[in-house]
Design a protein around this motif. Structure first.
Motif, PDB file in Angstrom:
ATOM      1  N   ARG A 273       0.814  -1.205   0.030  1.00 12.02           N
ATOM      2  CA  ARG A 273      -0.030   0.077   0.062  1.00 12.02           C
ATOM      3  C   ARG A 273       0.955   1.273   0.012  1.00 12.02           C
ATOM      4  NH1 ARG A 273      -3.436  -0.864   5.347  1.00 12.02           N
ATOM      5  NH2 ARG A 273      -1.160  -1.473   5.998  1.00 12.02           N
ATOM      6  N   THR A 465      -7.756  -2.023   2.011  1.00 11.60           N
ATOM      7  CA  THR A 465      -8.188  -3.026   1.089  1.00 11.60           C
ATOM      8  C   THR A 465      -8.437  -4.545   1.823  1.00 11.60           C
ATOM      9  OG1 THR A 465      -7.038  -2.106  -0.571  1.00 11.60           O
ATOM     10  CG2 THR A 465      -7.377  -4.368  -0.921  1.00 11.60           C
ATOM     11  N   THR A 503     -11.428  -2.051  -1.816  1.00  9.39           N
ATOM     12  CA  THR A 503     -10.807  -0.984  -1.155  1.00  9.39           C
ATOM     13  C   THR A 503     -11.757  -0.062  -0.691  1.00  9.39           C
ATOM     14  OG1 THR A 503      -8.916  -1.405  -2.663  1.00  9.39           O
ATOM     15  CG2 THR A 503      -9.329   0.958  -1.621  1.00  9.39           C
TER      16      THR A 503
END
Length: 590
Positions: A273, A465, A503
């Motif tokens: 991420r 997510t 997400t």
């Protein structure tokens, strides 16, 4: 799914801090953190990967790099030594749905220009959306400028480059398998690309260039050169190295490529991420601000803290954290080892203060469910299926994010949410206290790197997510992983697929497979279809989770996301309905 727990050694072992205070008092006297490596401080050996295949694509419609042949030779050699088979092609006809399905990852090896037609592009998009991996090497960023999907996949496209010259590479992430073998800096010679955009906001930057170490960098001092990202259901890794023939005989660069391939192919996990705004508590060079409580110590070598003896704890005494924050750290167990991370305890040189007043997030994958990796020790087990899917085996690095929001603790392992715990004990508080690392005892060899924290002022940091779980533990699912506008959204047994990977975006949308959860026609009537649709920023695509009752509401209509009917089998569609907080309206988001 990788069966990492099979790699753990031995039978169930004692949980963290099982010695009595009296026994602890009789243990060896405390020692200070040492600057010397332990005598056995070598990297543990990770288990071998199962066999898999990759496709290497090296078609060029522009400049052709002489190093392509050397790169292909290197990749084949890596495959022979590391359980994967390499198929190589320069023919875009290989990009069909059926053919791509056999590969865990596709490597774009210094491709240039427009290399795929529209039909081939569609097949590749579907491959990525179905969970396929992408690895871009060097001029892969000089490819397909008119294909927006590819630009997002690659992360950034080529702008210019100076002459080939040595430069200092700053290694920002030493947990990812592509960079864990490197030191804090890496000096090498290559053709260093400048990029049209900075990928830092959409990808996890693994390494960047020190622009003061060479001539010709034009990215204003923030110059990513290798990164990874989850992208529309798949995984994407890119490295800017690899222009020169000599690159592919460099041991460190070959290992860098291997790590990128392993991650893209799903053989190892990492937190990819985007990450900004964190402050280092331990950056590898100094333990300033840290104190040892109780017996044992941590050895400091190669930017890594490794536990020795115990039972004790190294705690960050320089600051007590209050309010909402996110703590991230990288850790590695050598085998069946025991350690943990403590939160929310008062300042004390007694490690039992942390046990009795704070919470421990456990590291020990073979103990009881509430005392195993990802558990809030003694209070709440991790989601074991999610934990097992995200956990790397002994010898490989893992990343924890421990996110505090009020008295809520969310635990992420390698970027995947595995636990969600709320403190209700008035004698304890997650939002006030210190941070500590446990050294559990002789033979428990657990290492830590890159400890950093971000105070968020009450806002949860960044998009999240993972699965959206609802009634009967089923997951919010996109019918057959289709991406056409109007595709049915339903509940289905959780399976970890991209069709169930959502997400929670900063704009209030819920996204999967590159599209948004949408109220059909922006309607407000009970029973209005909930569907997948191209993201458009309208009120029909805004969703607000309610902490008070577990519902997820569409603010525009004031109604709730609801699993239809009174029984909820695989395939039950979701729709919009007046909020009543029944079990079919309760959802757990990432």
């Amino acid at each position: 799914m990788r069966t990492h727990l099979k790699a753990m050694l031995g039978l169930l072992v004692g949980a963290a801090l099982t010695l009595s205070p009296q026994a602890a008092a009789l243990a060896a006297p405390p020692t200070v953190v040492t600057g010397e490596p332990a005598a056995t401080a070598t990297a543990p050996h990770a288990a071998a990967d199962p066999a898999y295949k990759i496709l290497v694509f090296s078609r060029t419609a522009g400049f052709r790099h002489s190093s392509i042949d050397d790169g292909l030779t290197a990749l084949r050699g890596l495959g022979t030594a590391n359980s994967f088979t390499v198929d190589a092609t320069e023919d875009g006809a290989a990009f069909t749905t059926g053919n791509l399905a056999q590969y865990k990852a596709v490597v774009f090896l210094s491709t240039t220009g427009d290399v795929l037609n529209a039909t081939q592009q569609t097949a590749f998009e579907q491959y990525v959306q179905g969970g396929g991996g992408y690895v871009g090497i060097h001029a892969a960023a000089d490819t397909e400028y008119d294909w927006p999907f590819y630009e997002g996949l690659a992360g950034a496209l080529f702008h210019s480059h100076p002459a080939i010259q040595p430069a200092v590479v700053k290694v920002e992430d030493r947990a990812h398998d592509a960079t864990a073998h490197l030191g804090a800096t890496w000096q090498r010679t290559d053709e260093w690309y400048n990029y049209r955009t900075n990928p830092r906001t959409t990808a996890r930057v693994l390494a960047s260039l020190d622009e003061s170490s060479y001539s010709g960098g034009n990215m204003s001092g923030d110059h990513p050169i290798a990164w990874c990202k989850d992208y529309r259901g798949g995984r994407a890794f890119y490295t800017g190295g690899g222009h020169t023939d000599e690159s592919y005989t460099e041991t460190a660069f070959r290992r860098h490529l291997l790590g990128g391939i392993r991650w893209a192919a799903g053989m190892t996990d990492a937190d990819c991420r985007p990450e900004t705004g964190y402050t280092a508590l331990f950056d590898g060079s100094s333990t300033a601000g840290w104190k040892q409580a109780g017996p044992g110590s941590f050895a400091l070598a190669d930017g890594t803290l490794t536990s020795q003896g115990g039972l004790g704890m190294l705690w960050y005494s320089a600051k007590e954290y209050t309010g909402d924050y996110s703590l991230k750290l990288d850790w590695r167990a050598a085998g069946d080892d025991n350690s943990g991370v403590f939160l929310g305890f008062p300042a004390s040189d007694d490690p039992w203060s942390a046990v009795n007043n704070g919470y421990e997030i456990q590291i020990d994958a073979t103990d009881a469910a509430d005392r195993t990796t990802g558990a809030v020790y003694g209070f709440r087990s991790a989601d074991l299926a999610a934990r097992d899917a995200a956990l790397n085996p002994p010898g490989e690095w893992n990343t924890y994010e421990l996110r505090i929001t009020g008295e809520r603790l969310e635990i992420f392992l390698n970027g995947r949410k595995i636990n969600d715990f709320t403190n209700t004990d008035p004698a304890r508080s997650l939002r006030q206290g210190h941070i500590g690392l446990q050294n559990h005892g002789d033979g428990d060899d657990v290492a830590f790197r890159n400890i950093r924290v971000k105070q968020s002022g009450g806002q949860q940091p960044g998009p999240r997510t993972g699965e959206v779980k609802g009634v009967n533990g089923k997951c919010l699912d996109i019918d057959n992983a289709q991406t056409a506008d109007g595709t049915k959204v339903q509940v289905w047994t959780c399976n970890g697929s991209s069709a169930q990977t959502w997400t929670v975006a900063d704009d209030g949308s819920l996204r999967a497979l590159g599209k948004c959860l949408d109220v059909s026609g922006g309607g407000g009537a009970d029973g209005t279809k909930i569907q997948l649709w191209t993201c458009n920023g309208t009120g029909a695509q805004k969703w607000a989770p309610q902490a008070s009752d577990g519902t997820v509401r569409n603010p525009q209509s004031g109604k709730c996301l609801d699993a239809s009917g009174g029984t909820w089998n695989d395939g039950t569609p979701v729709h919009l309905w007046t909020c009543h907080t029944g079990p079919n309206q309760k959802w757990t988001l990432p």
